[in-house]
Scaffold this motif. Structure first.
Motif, PDB file in Angstrom:
ATOM      1  N   THR A  66       0.833  -1.212   0.000  1.00 47.07           N
ATOM      2  CA  THR A  66       0.000   0.000   0.000  1.00 47.07           C
ATOM      3  C   THR A  66       0.859   1.251   0.000  1.00 47.07           C
ATOM      4  O   THR A  66       0.486   2.274   0.570  1.00 47.07           O
ATOM      5  CB  THR A  66      -0.990   0.000   1.187  1.00 47.07           C
ATOM      6  OG1 THR A  66      -1.434  -1.337   1.435  1.00 47.07           O
ATOM      7  CG2 THR A  66      -2.221   0.846   0.872  1.00 47.07           C
ATOM      8  N   MET A  67       2.004   1.183  -0.629  1.00 44.69           N
ATOM      9  CA  MET A  67       2.903   2.329  -0.695  1.00 44.69           C
ATOM     10  C   MET A  67       2.483   3.273  -1.831  1.00 44.69           C
ATOM     11  O   MET A  67       2.101   2.823  -2.911  1.00 44.69           O
ATOM     12  CB  MET A  67       4.339   1.862  -0.921  1.00 44.69           C
ATOM     13  CG  MET A  67       4.940   1.148   0.271  1.00 44.69           C
ATOM     14  SD  MET A  67       5.243   2.305   1.616  1.00 44.69           S
ATOM     15  CE  MET A  67       5.942   1.230   2.862  1.00 44.69           C
ATOM     16  N   ALA A  68       2.567   4.570  -1.569  1.00 41.91           N
ATOM     17  CA  ALA A  68       2.232   5.573  -2.581  1.00 41.91           C
ATOM     18  C   ALA A  68       3.420   6.445  -2.938  1.00 41.91           C
ATOM     19  O   ALA A  68       3.397   7.139  -3.945  1.00 41.91           O
ATOM     20  CB  ALA A  68       1.085   6.454  -2.090  1.00 41.91           C
ATOM     21  N   ASP A  69       4.468   6.409  -2.115  1.00 37.29           N
ATOM     22  CA  ASP A  69       5.646   7.247  -2.313  1.00 37.29           C
ATOM     23  C   ASP A  69       6.843   6.343  -2.631  1.00 37.29           C
ATOM     24  O   ASP A  69       7.231   5.501  -1.818  1.00 37.29           O
ATOM     25  CB  ASP A  69       5.903   8.063  -1.044  1.00 37.29           C
ATOM     26  CG  ASP A  69       7.111   8.980  -1.149  1.00 37.29           C
ATOM     27  OD1 ASP A  69       7.761   9.010  -2.209  1.00 37.29           O
ATOM     28  OD2 ASP A  69       7.411   9.675  -0.162  1.00 37.29           O
ATOM     29  N   LEU A  70       7.418   6.505  -3.816  1.00 36.03           N
ATOM     30  CA  LEU A  70       8.556   5.675  -4.228  1.00 36.03           C
ATOM     31  C   LEU A  70       9.716   5.811  -3.258  1.00 36.03           C
ATOM     32  O   LEU A  70      10.432   4.841  -2.987  1.00 36.03           O
ATOM     33  CB  LEU A  70       9.000   6.074  -5.639  1.00 36.03           C
ATOM     34  CG  LEU A  70      10.031   5.147  -6.295  1.00 36.03           C
ATOM     35  CD1 LEU A  70       9.375   3.856  -6.755  1.00 36.03           C
ATOM     36  CD2 LEU A  70      10.703   5.836  -7.483  1.00 36.03           C
ATOM     37  N   GLY A  78       2.810  10.481  -7.869  1.00 33.67           N
ATOM     38  CA  GLY A  78       3.128  10.655  -9.283  1.00 33.67           C
ATOM     39  C   GLY A  78       3.955   9.588  -9.954  1.00 33.67           C
ATOM     40  O   GLY A  78       4.321   9.732 -11.120  1.00 33.67           O
ATOM     41  N   THR A  79       4.255   8.494  -9.267  1.00 36.52           N
ATOM     42  CA  THR A  79       5.078   7.427  -9.851  1.00 36.52           C
ATOM     43  C   THR A  79       4.244   6.518 -10.756  1.00 36.52           C
ATOM     44  O   THR A  79       3.106   6.192 -10.436  1.00 36.52           O
ATOM     45  CB  THR A  79       5.715   6.598  -8.725  1.00 36.52           C
ATOM     46  OG1 THR A  79       6.654   7.410  -8.022  1.00 36.52           O
ATOM     47  CG2 THR A  79       6.436   5.371  -9.264  1.00 36.52           C
ATOM     48  N   THR A  80       4.831   6.076 -11.869  1.00 34.71           N
ATOM     49  CA  THR A  80       4.156   5.164 -12.792  1.00 34.71           C
ATOM     50  C   THR A  80       4.529   3.715 -12.477  1.00 34.71           C
ATOM     51  O   THR A  80       5.542   3.451 -11.805  1.00 34.71           O
ATOM     52  CB  THR A  80       4.561   5.453 -14.241  1.00 34.71           C
ATOM     53  OG1 THR A  80       5.967   5.157 -14.390  1.00 34.71           O
ATOM     54  CG2 THR A  80       4.300   6.911 -14.619  1.00 34.71           C
ATOM     55  N   PRO A  81       3.751   2.750 -12.972  1.00 36.19           N
ATOM     56  CA  PRO A  81       4.128   1.340 -12.780  1.00 36.19           C
ATOM     57  C   PRO A  81       5.501   1.012 -13.356  1.00 36.19           C
ATOM     58  O   PRO A  81       6.240   0.196 -12.779  1.00 36.19           O
ATOM     59  CB  PRO A  81       3.015   0.577 -13.517  1.00 36.19           C
ATOM     60  CG  PRO A  81       1.832   1.484 -13.436  1.00 36.19           C
ATOM     61  CD  PRO A  81       2.399   2.868 -13.567  1.00 36.19           C
ATOM     62  N   GLU A  82       5.863   1.610 -14.496  1.00 35.80           N
ATOM     63  CA  GLU A  82       7.181   1.355 -15.069  1.00 35.80           C
ATOM     64  C   GLU A  82       8.287   1.810 -14.122  1.00 35.80           C
ATOM     65  O   GLU A  82       9.266   1.078 -13.878  1.00 35.80           O
ATOM     66  CB  GLU A  82       7.328   2.088 -16.409  1.00 35.80           C
ATOM     67  CG  GLU A  82       8.711   1.897 -17.026  1.00 35.80           C
ATOM     68  CD  GLU A  82       8.994   2.834 -18.195  1.00 35.80           C
ATOM     69  OE1 GLU A  82       9.768   2.457 -19.092  1.00 35.80           O
ATOM     70  OE2 GLU A  82       8.448   3.960 -18.187  1.00 35.80           O
ATOM     71  N   ILE A  83       8.161   3.020 -13.579  1.00 36.60           N
ATOM     72  CA  ILE A  83       9.178   3.545 -12.665  1.00 36.60           C
ATOM     73  C   ILE A  83       9.264   2.679 -11.415  1.00 36.60           C
ATOM     74  O   ILE A  83      10.360   2.344 -10.940  1.00 36.60           O
ATOM     75  CB  ILE A  83       8.858   5.013 -12.316  1.00 36.60           C
ATOM     76  CG1 ILE A  83       9.083   5.903 -13.545  1.00 36.60           C
ATOM     77  CG2 ILE A  83       9.699   5.490 -11.139  1.00 36.60           C
ATOM     78  CD1 ILE A  83       8.594   7.333 -13.373  1.00 36.60           C
ATOM     79  N   ASN A  87      16.159   9.202  -5.488  1.00 38.52           N
ATOM     80  CA  ASN A  87      14.782   8.718  -5.626  1.00 38.52           C
ATOM     81  C   ASN A  87      14.545   8.290  -7.068  1.00 38.52           C
ATOM     82  O   ASN A  87      14.302   9.114  -7.948  1.00 38.52           O
ATOM     83  CB  ASN A  87      13.803   9.833  -5.237  1.00 38.52           C
ATOM     84  CG  ASN A  87      12.390   9.317  -5.046  1.00 38.52           C
ATOM     85  OD1 ASN A  87      12.142   8.115  -5.111  1.00 38.52           O
ATOM     86  ND2 ASN A  87      11.454  10.219  -4.792  1.00 38.52           N
ATOM     87  N   GLY A  88      14.589   6.967  -7.303  1.00 36.65           N
ATOM     88  CA  GLY A  88      14.437   6.432  -8.647  1.00 36.65           C
ATOM     89  C   GLY A  88      15.596   5.531  -9.003  1.00 36.65           C
ATOM     90  O   GLY A  88      16.233   4.920  -8.131  1.00 36.65           O
ATOM     91  N   LYS A  89      15.895   5.448 -10.289  1.00 32.36           N
ATOM     92  CA  LYS A  89      17.010   4.648 -10.794  1.00 32.36           C
ATOM     93  C   LYS A  89      17.957   5.563 -11.555  1.00 32.36           C
ATOM     94  O   LYS A  89      17.647   6.021 -12.648  1.00 32.36           O
ATOM     95  CB  LYS A  89      16.504   3.535 -11.720  1.00 32.36           C
ATOM     96  CG  LYS A  89      17.629   2.703 -12.335  1.00 32.36           C
ATOM     97  CD  LYS A  89      17.088   1.674 -13.328  1.00 32.36           C
ATOM     98  CE  LYS A  89      18.230   0.917 -13.996  1.00 32.36           C
ATOM     99  NZ  LYS A  89      17.753  -0.071 -14.979  1.00 32.36           N
ATOM    100  N   PRO A  90      19.149   5.863 -11.016  1.00 35.83           N
ATOM    101  CA  PRO A  90      20.081   6.774 -11.671  1.00 35.83           C
ATOM    102  C   PRO A  90      21.072   6.021 -12.545  1.00 35.83           C
ATOM    103  O   PRO A  90      21.063   4.787 -12.617  1.00 35.83           O
ATOM    104  CB  PRO A  90      20.804   7.410 -10.493  1.00 35.83           C
ATOM    105  CG  PRO A  90      20.918   6.263  -9.515  1.00 35.83           C
ATOM    106  CD  PRO A  90      19.645   5.436  -9.702  1.00 35.83           C
TER     107      PRO A  90
END
Length: 794
Positions: free
Chosen positions: A145-149, A182-187, A400-403
């Protein structure tokens, strides 16, 4: 720590069944509103065990311990320790469902992480680590139930570094296909796969039919098993029932299972009967999984970049040879760094290279701080550029993400130092085609070094598509023959399907007309197959070359970007210059733009200058409010997302602080457009949505009296009476607390001079709001602002 064998990878192709909702069943069996469910593990274990037992009998292979909200903050004043509550929860599963695997269930902490909120990444990690250590007796860990990456990353790192248990990571998505932040399933899939999750999933959200396309997107972006645990449709606020029957729930979920989802259960509104129905439907199901496409992807929390086309990497965030940049680093002038980042993004940079290495700079401390500051405003992915492994790890940890990481070489020492970090944090990596002997003179030797890097990456578990080879450009003023060797190496690697990158501007060093030479070589390199040029995108000649190439290779469909960026009108043989756009265009004045971009320091400085010659009312009405209105419009239409909305709000608040300071100095009255009471209703302890709404309302100039969460109706009524409040905002996230919302509205409306009431929250609907007598249903913070404007006559 190393994980135990992956429990999610079923050897016989059978669908692995999770359980259904714990909360729904506890409510059905008499849990009172306002009860902390996790405490029932100790105070009423018989009730909790009865739910576990029924799910086991229904066919669940994995049963979640009743620990979703068991975190240090929630249990702080309960009289029970984290270890006691989680230990009891696991024991309850063992007692009631001995043949099932027990999952330690970890939910969100209930606070927004920086820069959206006040909780630091490090503090979030520590809280999750404490939960993981307390649940070491479980068989696996579920983060759901996470909403924040960013919070999800903190939780996953805590799980991997404090346990050897397999980890399922699941996020929840809205109707627009993005998470709350604002995160997408791909991200989500690319980031969490890289960070070492064992299974990815989507849970809660809405009914299974809305999750099917999102689950398919996850499947296409990970090789891991994928799980689905959707709600049983939408809840009825009046009685808490959900819209889907068990049969319809399963029918709607089947397309996702057939597409390759191999782990399934139910979330809110589902029961043991749901799981029993699901088990019957999947017994003989043979999924035909959507293949995961191997592609080179980097991302921030909001934006992904796939290197299957030309993706310019901005080179200007580098202090080498730049006195102004070096001074900014010494002064910790992050506002200046952010301005340089924004200029490059506006000029078309798809990725930004970030280097803070300079004499006298503590790179290990400064690089992660620069990452945080830049990511708070800029949404394109970053390339972390450092030769210091400690600095790289510090930055990779908070990114935050994949660099991407710039860089390694074929030197064994560097490969051993950097590749474990790249693997651990799931990054892409730039490989310089040089070794201990330096930069080779021939393409063949550079290709040999490239193969060494690729082989080392493969051995480290880094996918080939995540390796970008830099074939190295040398100045032709000294080594003219090297240009063609570089191009030959690029062409060979491109033909083999290997991504290449290049710092292009080195080619022209020491020669006149550098722009012409650099632009020409850039065209040659892109023609040879290089897709990740590291360039100064703010140089008009470079930008024009990129735009022209993208038209000619078909990347810029119908030449839209080229036409829009050209300074000349179409038609005719001679160029006609387009009219120059006014600075006060669609994005407004410099102050308006600073607010919209979330530039807090710049907005405050511009406001101070503005107030030297004009009054605060003029600033508010002509600059501040129009800027916020534009931000609100962009948010509502999906142009920007919650992070940008809150950053703009922060910048606007800095302007309000300047207004307050000026008014205090001049003896003028403080600016307030009206006072609003905000509260989460009795029995409900969730307040993120309310806090966001309060922040935006304050940004618009309203005074907010935030009464907090779990607020008794009498407290709200008394505050309204004492302060003569004209507008009250109420929030509820759980169906069990909706009666408290109704009672609060009833008491407010019984006052002699009743205030207007706006209500919102995940379980509130427009129909429910109307039925309880609320004046406004507010789906988000911008709706709250619209209601406030109407109430206060603006």
């Amino acid at each position: 720590m190393e994980n135990k064998p992956n429990l999610f990878a079923s050897s016989n192709g059978r669908i692995l069944l999770l359980d259904g909702s714990m909360g729904t069943m506890l409510q059905k069996r008499g849990m009172k509103p306002g009860t902390i469910p996790e405490l029932l593990n100790i105070t009423n274990p018989t009730l909790v065990q009865s739910v576990h037992r029924d799910y086991a009998r229904a066919g669940s292979d994995i049963v979640y311990a009743n620990t979703f909200g068991a975190n240090p903050d929630k249990l702080k004043d309960t009289g029970y320790s984290l270890e006691e509550v989680i230990g009891a929860a696991i024991n309850n599963v063992r007692a009631a469902a001995p043949d099932c695997l027990c999952a330690l269930d970890i939910g969100p902490l209930g606070q927004l992480l920086e820069p959206l909120g006040t909780l630091s990444f490090e503090d979030a990690y520590d809280k999750f680590a404490a939960i993981v250590r307390a649940g070491k007796a479980a068989d696996l860990i579920v983060i759901e139930t996470m909403a924040d990456l960013y919070e999800t990353k903190a939780a996953l790192l805590a799980a991997k570094e404090n346990s050897d248990l397999p980890v399922l990571v699941s996020m929840t998505f809205q109707e627009d296909g993005r998470t709350f932040t604002g995160t997408t399933p791909e991200i989500f899939a690319r980031t969490m796969t890289g960070l070492g999750a064992d299974c990815l999933g989507i849970n809660c959200s809405a009914g299974p039919d809305t999750l099917v396309p999102l689950l398919k997107e996850v499947l296409a972006n990970t090789h891991l098993p994928v799980a689905a645990k959707p709600n049983a449709g939408l809840p009825d606020p009046r009685d808490g029932s959900y819209s889907l029957s068990d049969t319809q729930f399963v029918q709607d979920l089947l397309p996702a299972l057939k597409a390759g989802v191999t782990v399934a259960g139910g979330c809110c509104g589902t029961t043991p009967e749901t799981i029993k129905t699901l088990k019957a439907a999947v017994t003989d199901l043979q999924p035909d999984r959507i293949p995961c496409e191997p592609k080179s992807v980097v991302c921030s929390a909001l934006q992904s970049v796939t290197a299957d086309h030309v993706c310019p990497i901005g080179e200007r965030l580098n202090p080498t040879g730049k006195k102004r940049f070096q001074q900014a680093l010494k002064d910790r002038d992050f506002a200046w760094l952010i301005s340089q980042a924004l200029e490059q993004v506006e000029a078309g940079a798809a990725i930004l290279d970030l280097n803070v290495g300079a004499p006298g700079i503590d790179e290990t401390a400064l690089l992660p701080e620069a990452v945080k500051r830049i990511q708070s405003v800029v949404d394109v992915p970053l390339q972390l550029d450092s030769s210091n492994p400690a600095a790289l790890e510090a930055a990779l940890r908070v990114y935050n993400g994949k660099p991407s990481v710039n860089s390694v070489s074929a030197e064994q020492e560097k490969l051993k130092a950097v590749l474990p970090l790249v693997k651990r944090y799931g990054a892409s990596v730039v490989g310089l085609a040089l070794d201990e002997e330096g930069i080779p003179k021939t393409a063949e030797k550079r290709l040999e070094n490239a193969d060494k890097i690729l082989q080392a990456c493969e051995q480290a578990g880094i996918a080939r598509e995540d390796v970008w080879i830099d074939c190295l450009s040398l100045t032709v003023s000294a080594q003219q023959e090297q240009a063609m060797e570089t191009l030959k190496a690029i062409r060979t690697l491109s033909d083999r399907g290997i991504q290449t990158t290049l710092g292009v501007s080195n080619i022209s060093f020491g020669l006149p007309d550098r722009g012409l030479l650099t632009a020409t070589f850039l065209t040659m390199a892109m023609t040879a197959g290089m897709r990740l040029p590291i360039v100064n995108v703010n140089n008009p000649q470079i930008r024009g070359t990129l735009d022209a190439f993208m038209v000619l290779n078909g990347q810029d469909a119908n030449a839209r970007v080229f036409i829009d960026s050209s300074p000349h009108e179409m038609g005719g043989n001679s160029p006609v210059t387009k009219p120059v756009k006014s600075d006060a265009g669609s994005n407004g004045t410099p102050l308006s733009q600073a607010i919209q971009k979330g530039l807090k320091d710049e907005a405050a400085a511009l406001a101070r200058d503005y107030l030297k010659t004009r009054d605060s009312l003029e600033l508010t009405e002509e600059e501040l409010i129009p800027a916020l209105d534009q931000v609100g419009k962009d948010y509502e239409t999906g142009v920007i997302f919650l992070p940008q909305l809150l950053q703009a709000a922060s910048a606007a608040q800095s302007v309000f602080e300047e207004i307050r300071t000026k008014n205090a100095q001049s003896g003028g009255s403080q600016v307030s457009r009206g006072t609003i009471v905000m509260a989460t209703v009795k029995g409900d302890i969730h307040d993120i949505g309310k806090n966001i709404a309060s922040t935006i309302l304050e940004t618009y100039g309203y005074q907010v009296l935030d009464l907090g969460r779990d607020v008794d109706p009498a407290v709200i009524v008394q505050t309204v009476k004492e302060k003569d409040i004209r507008l009250v905002g109420l929030s509820a996230l759980m169906t069990t607390t909706l009666p408290a919302m109704e009672e609060t509205v009833k008491q407010l409306k019984a006052l002699p001079n009743p205030p207007k009431v706006m209500v919102g929250g995940a379980v509130v609907t427009p129909e429910y709001a109307e039925s309880i007598g609320a004046d406004y249903y507010c789906a988000d913070a911008m709706a709250d602002c619209a209601a406030a404007r109407e109430v206060f006559g603006e």
